[in-house]
Write an enzyme that holds these catalytic residues in place. Sequence first.
Site, short mmCIF file in Angstrom:
data_model
loop_
_atom_site.label_atom_id
_atom_site.label_comp_id
_atom_site.label_asym_id
_atom_site.label_seq_id
_atom_site.Cartn_x
_atom_site.Cartn_y
_atom_site.Cartn_z
N GLU A 134 33.13 45.83 37.85
CA GLU A 134 34.02 46.94 37.52
C GLU A 134 33.32 47.99 36.65
O GLU A 134 33.56 49.19 36.80
CB GLU A 134 35.28 46.42 36.81
CG GLU A 134 36.24 45.68 37.73
CD GLU A 134 35.76 44.29 38.11
OE1 GLU A 134 34.84 43.76 37.44
OE2 GLU A 134 36.30 43.72 39.08
N HIS A 204 46.19 38.01 37.70
CA HIS A 204 46.79 38.82 38.76
C HIS A 204 48.20 39.25 38.42
O HIS A 204 49.05 39.38 39.29
CB HIS A 204 46.78 38.06 40.09
CG HIS A 204 45.41 37.61 40.49
ND1 HIS A 204 44.88 36.40 40.11
CD2 HIS A 204 44.45 38.22 41.22
CE1 HIS A 204 43.66 36.29 40.59
NE2 HIS A 204 43.37 37.38 41.26
#
Length: 338
Positions: A134, A204
């Site tokens: 990321e 998540h």
Amino acid sequence: MVTKAQRFMAAVIRIFIRGANSKLSVSGLGAGVQSSLGAALLKLSPSCNARTKTQRRHASHFTFHPDPVRTQYGPTQKMNLFQSVTSALDNTLASDPTAVIFGEDVAFGGVFRCTVGLRDKYGKDRVFNTPLCEQGIVGFGIGVAVAGATAIAEIQFADYIFPAFDQIVNEAAKYRYRSGNLFDCGNLTIRAPWGCVGHGSLYHSQSPEAFFAHCPGLKIVIPRGPVQAKGLLLSCIADNNPCIFFEPKILYRAAVEQVPVEAYTTPLSQAEVLQEGSDVTLVAWGTQVHVMREVANMAQEKLGLSCELIDLQTILPWDIETVCKVRETHTRCTKTAA
Ligand SMILES: *[C@@H]1O[C@H](CO)[C@@H](O)[C@H](O)[C@H]1NC(C)=O
């Protein structure tokens, strides 16, 4: 206290899950998923397979209420939220030859199918996969935007945005300020699936907007449904500042509306008053807007309270004026929030 062993296990599980992700990209999502881990991941999207009672118990309860159909932007089509995101990206790639989309697995459509078909339509130079990194994705996006292109980065889950925190907060947000307005990466937009679905566990499920909401130089936007998602995403892409666009992933399939096919923008930093009321003001964004509607209905039915409902839409810089103007109608309003 988190022990070293626990931290190691968490890392192994994360790599394991992401490994399953990459395998999915090889086999293709539609082609039948062999890996049970992959199948478990797919269940994150609410319409996939039946969920067990235990899983459902942890999900926030709400009913999605579609907005009234808007016809001022031309013909509309029935779209869910991920399809309205695809439509916005499609409009952008078609109208802006410098626009590029990149991130983990976006070339085959992404785990939530937001970029389906775009690589085939616009080519692998404009829609491409990145390594699972990321910090690298956002760092690359900053460079692309500074060099003059429209950069649209995807972080696969908002929970994984933290490795890029330094790039976002120290570099993207401050690029214009640091260079005395010589350079900026205002044409960078970062998209990320956001919020809980009720069974995604800690990697998540998170809603990390607060970590970015105190950082000048960024814009943070979260839509409540497909029509808002497209208009707000196109505004983020056009905006002259780096924007983070969080997409409520429980709404990807659960929220369906008539969405204009052509490009249109919904102004940033403008809250929407969804319902007028005289007793109390409720402010929410994203999925919680729908929970808030139900709370307001309950308060009306059970307590006789009239609630004003506001969808904030842009978290930073937020619409202080609308929130305060509404609150002024109530007897005990102060402007201390501003
Ligand atoms: C950002 O995009 C706009 C519109 O395409 C363009 O005019 C502008 O020069 C771009 N900004 C940078 C820093 O390249």
